[in-house]
Design an enzyme around this catalytic site. Sequence first.
Site, PDB file in Angstrom:
ATOM      1  N   LYS A 181      -8.611 -37.243  -7.839  1.00  0.00           N
ATOM      2  CA  LYS A 181      -9.881 -37.401  -8.550  1.00  0.00           C
ATOM      3  C   LYS A 181     -10.797 -36.248  -8.163  1.00  0.00           C
ATOM      4  O   LYS A 181     -11.349 -36.208  -7.071  1.00  0.00           O
ATOM      5  CB  LYS A 181     -10.571 -38.724  -8.203  1.00  0.00           C
ATOM      6  CG  LYS A 181     -11.658 -39.040  -9.220  1.00  0.00           C
ATOM      7  CD  LYS A 181     -12.804 -39.866  -8.688  1.00  0.00           C
ATOM      8  CE  LYS A 181     -13.886 -39.106  -7.995  1.00  0.00           C
ATOM      9  NZ  LYS A 181     -14.660 -38.158  -8.826  1.00  0.00           N
ATOM     10  N   GLU A 256     -12.858 -34.314   5.540  1.00  0.00           N
ATOM     11  CA  GLU A 256     -13.498 -33.004   5.774  1.00  0.00           C
ATOM     12  C   GLU A 256     -14.899 -33.104   5.198  1.00  0.00           C
ATOM     13  O   GLU A 256     -15.076 -33.150   3.978  1.00  0.00           O
ATOM     14  CB  GLU A 256     -12.716 -31.896   5.061  1.00  0.00           C
ATOM     15  CG  GLU A 256     -11.308 -31.697   5.585  1.00  0.00           C
ATOM     16  CD  GLU A 256     -11.268 -31.248   7.034  1.00  0.00           C
ATOM     17  OE1 GLU A 256     -12.270 -30.694   7.535  1.00  0.00           O
ATOM     18  OE2 GLU A 256     -10.230 -31.477   7.679  1.00  0.00           O
ATOM     19  N   CYS A 290     -19.047 -25.655   2.891  1.00  0.00           N
ATOM     20  CA  CYS A 290     -19.274 -26.443   4.106  1.00  0.00           C
ATOM     21  C   CYS A 290     -19.308 -25.554   5.344  1.00  0.00           C
ATOM     22  O   CYS A 290     -19.905 -25.907   6.352  1.00  0.00           O
ATOM     23  CB  CYS A 290     -18.223 -27.535   4.245  1.00  0.00           C
ATOM     24  SG  CYS A 290     -16.537 -26.926   4.152  1.00  0.00           S
ATOM     25  N   GLU A 392     -27.998 -30.992   6.425  1.00  0.00           N
ATOM     26  CA  GLU A 392     -27.232 -30.094   5.559  1.00  0.00           C
ATOM     27  C   GLU A 392     -27.981 -29.937   4.235  1.00  0.00           C
ATOM     28  O   GLU A 392     -28.107 -30.899   3.472  1.00  0.00           O
ATOM     29  CB  GLU A 392     -25.832 -30.657   5.307  1.00  0.00           C
ATOM     30  CG  GLU A 392     -24.969 -29.673   4.547  1.00  0.00           C
ATOM     31  CD  GLU A 392     -23.564 -30.185   4.244  1.00  0.00           C
ATOM     32  OE1 GLU A 392     -22.621 -29.403   4.354  1.00  0.00           O
ATOM     33  OE2 GLU A 392     -23.431 -31.366   3.902  1.00  0.00           O
TER      34      GLU A 392
HETATM   35  O1  TXE Z   1     -20.655 -35.348  -2.573  1.00  0.00           O
HETATM   36  P1  TXE Z   1     -19.802 -36.642  -2.638  1.00  0.00           P
HETATM   37  P2  TXE Z   1     -21.879 -34.922  -3.498  1.00  0.00           P
HETATM   38  C1  TXE Z   1     -22.291 -32.423   0.930  1.00  0.00           C
HETATM   39  C2  TXE Z   1     -23.511 -31.614   0.559  1.00  0.00           C
HETATM   40  C3  TXE Z   1     -23.964 -32.279  -0.687  1.00  0.00           C
HETATM   41  C4  TXE Z   1     -23.676 -33.725  -0.344  1.00  0.00           C
HETATM   42  C5  TXE Z   1     -23.500 -34.628  -1.525  1.00  0.00           C
HETATM   43  O2  TXE Z   1     -24.511 -31.754   1.543  1.00  0.00           O
HETATM   44  O3  TXE Z   1     -25.317 -32.067  -0.959  1.00  0.00           O
HETATM   45  O4  TXE Z   1     -22.463 -33.685   0.357  1.00  0.00           O
HETATM   46  O5  TXE Z   1     -22.664 -34.026  -2.492  1.00  0.00           O
HETATM   47  C6  TXE Z   1     -16.361 -38.678  -4.774  1.00  0.00           C
HETATM   48  N1  TXE Z   1     -15.539 -43.507  -3.284  1.00  0.00           N
HETATM   49  N2  TXE Z   1     -21.055 -31.831   0.436  1.00  0.00           N
HETATM   50  O6  TXE Z   1     -22.752 -36.073  -3.859  1.00  0.00           O
HETATM   51  O7  TXE Z   1     -20.542 -37.712  -3.343  1.00  0.00           O
HETATM   52  C7  TXE Z   1     -17.099 -37.828  -5.773  1.00  0.00           C
HETATM   53  O8  TXE Z   1     -16.939 -38.327  -7.086  1.00  0.00           O
HETATM   54  C8  TXE Z   1     -14.660 -42.536  -3.547  1.00  0.00           C
HETATM   55  C9  TXE Z   1     -20.245 -31.198   1.412  1.00  0.00           C
HETATM   56  O9  TXE Z   1     -21.343 -34.190  -4.624  1.00  0.00           O
HETATM   57  O10 TXE Z   1     -19.299 -36.868  -1.277  1.00  0.00           O
HETATM   58  C10 TXE Z   1     -16.461 -36.470  -5.538  1.00  0.00           C
HETATM   59  O11 TXE Z   1     -15.202 -36.412  -6.179  1.00  0.00           O
HETATM   60  N3  TXE Z   1     -15.032 -41.296  -3.936  1.00  0.00           N
HETATM   61  C11 TXE Z   1     -18.967 -30.800   0.899  1.00  0.00           C
HETATM   62  C12 TXE Z   1     -16.271 -36.475  -4.020  1.00  0.00           C
HETATM   63  O12 TXE Z   1     -16.284 -37.839  -3.636  1.00  0.00           O
HETATM   64  C13 TXE Z   1     -16.347 -41.048  -4.049  1.00  0.00           C
HETATM   65  C14 TXE Z   1     -18.726 -30.559  -0.493  1.00  0.00           C
HETATM   66  C15 TXE Z   1     -17.373 -35.724  -3.248  1.00  0.00           C
HETATM   67  O13 TXE Z   1     -18.617 -36.218  -3.640  1.00  0.00           O
HETATM   68  C16 TXE Z   1     -17.311 -42.023  -3.770  1.00  0.00           C
HETATM   69  C17 TXE Z   1     -19.605 -31.293  -1.369  1.00  0.00           C
HETATM   70  C18 TXE Z   1     -16.863 -43.297  -3.376  1.00  0.00           C
HETATM   71  N4  TXE Z   1     -17.713 -44.302  -3.096  1.00  0.00           N
HETATM   72  C19 TXE Z   1     -20.730 -31.877  -0.874  1.00  0.00           C
HETATM   73  N5  TXE Z   1     -18.532 -41.479  -3.969  1.00  0.00           N
HETATM   74  C20 TXE Z   1     -17.997 -30.117   1.797  1.00  0.00           C
HETATM   75  N6  TXE Z   1     -17.599 -30.754   2.899  1.00  0.00           N
HETATM   76  O14 TXE Z   1     -17.544 -29.021   1.495  1.00  0.00           O
HETATM   77  C21 TXE Z   1     -18.343 -40.195  -4.340  1.00  0.00           C
HETATM   78  N7  TXE Z   1     -17.021 -39.925  -4.400  1.00  0.00           N
END
Ligand code: TXE
Length: 490
Positions: A181, A256, A290, A392
Amino acid sequence: MSEGRVAGRRTLKNWIGGEQRAPLGGRYLDDLEPATGDLLARIPDSGAEDVDLAVAAAGKAFPEWSSLSLQERASCLVRLANLVAEHSEALAEIESADTGKPLALAKQIDMARVEANLRFFAGAAQHWPADAHDMGPAGFNYTRREPLGVVALITPWNLPLYLLSWKLAPALMTGNCVVAKPSELTPLSADALWAMAKEAGIPPGVINLVHGSGVRCGQALVDHSEIKAISFTGGTRTGRMIAAAAAPRLVKTSLELGGKNPALVFADADLDQAVAGLVRAGYTNQGQVCLCCSRILVHEDLMEELSLRLTDAVANLAVGDPSSPDTDQGALISAEHQQKVLAYIDLAREQGGRILSGGKAHHPEGRCRQGYFVEPTLISGLPEHSCLHREEIFGPVVTLQSFASEDEAIELANSSDYGLAATIWTRDLATVQRTAARVKAGLVWVNGWLVRDLRTPFGGMKDSGLGREGGRWSLEFFTESKNIHLPAGV
Ligand code: TXE
């Protein structure tokens, strides 16, 4: 795949059992282009019923896929890598349009790495030695590494295909079948890769793709009783929720998560090298990596000179249309994210911070004037306990702080809840060895940033995650060990 053109207002479907399937609930989400705010595509807002179909298709494909030889599975990955190489221009255009990142970056970093991930794990799995332990008169042990079954890959929007292929390749090479996904904000490159699977010879059902929101589609995948492992990259809050959902079923997770990575610049640092490296480490992909170093900690003797030189270098970064070859900084991922980043900059002003460079939204002329741009921003003079030093921001915002001693530098570096990466800038080997050992981070670069060897462990400490990816760490994650004892003399 249409060469040289971005998908353009298509309606995507899921890929299940090698077929394109519309979501059963008939619901869709909009996918917008960050550089313009225009609609790029409509994507399935999949629910538990679509996830069920995908998991069932993967389960059906598993017995045959897992019984292929390593060479047969590697051939599929190599053919897929060849197709990625052949279509890398078009894939980079899709990735740039969907993320807002400069096209040159999508070509040189993202697509190059997608190809490398596939080729690397095709080889690494074949060179992975098995363990054997000789007990002399008491016999002999050998350890099999068995695939888990159907595994879930959940990935974010900042490096969409780069991170998805980083998980997909080791999962497949170890004999698992996959339900992936991608982020609902950046679904297009995964769809393009899945369209190549048949030509690469990957049997139907081995890889399945479901699109949708995190709360509906992602959660249904995480909660599915047939999922044997979840490999996730994304925000720390989501990572905690996934860990909590997986715990009752004792499902393996690799998490991660975020970072608030420090750069430690000591008094003897080579300033030319440090300035160039810190700009790259701070602002690549608009700071949405990240690993980006968003906190620069500098020895007080260098503070003035470094801040002058960084201010100049940051002001010279060209912000604008991601498709232009002159652009250094593209758009942020969404209007919400742009507002979040700007709110942090406003907070910095309220807390007495000095905005040395940037500090505002950016409105380019022409087709990108409605895009979600923020000027690359450098801030100094914030109070030590400012949330800008700790939280962050995940945007083009870097803070500067000074230190007087090595102990103070380490204390500041370790003062965040995160522990993903750090960079150290010095000419002195003893300083490197002491500080690299004391800094709480899973990755440390010395006089450089983001030099990656795919064989090495990748991942963070503290709130930056759980587990490591890369080389044998990825192969171990996607397998279960089984030890077999043979008596002596057999
Ligand atoms: O991430 P999410 P978001 C950090 C960065 C950013 C914050 C939020 O600070 O501002 O996270 O970003 C899926 N069950 N990083 O909201 O929500 C979602 O659909 C299962 C760091 O975009 O964590 C997507 O596919 N899956 C980072 C994935 O999780 C779920 C990179 C990531 O989304 C879910 C991006 C759930 N309950 C953001 N909720 C890095 N480590 O590089 C969401 N998702």
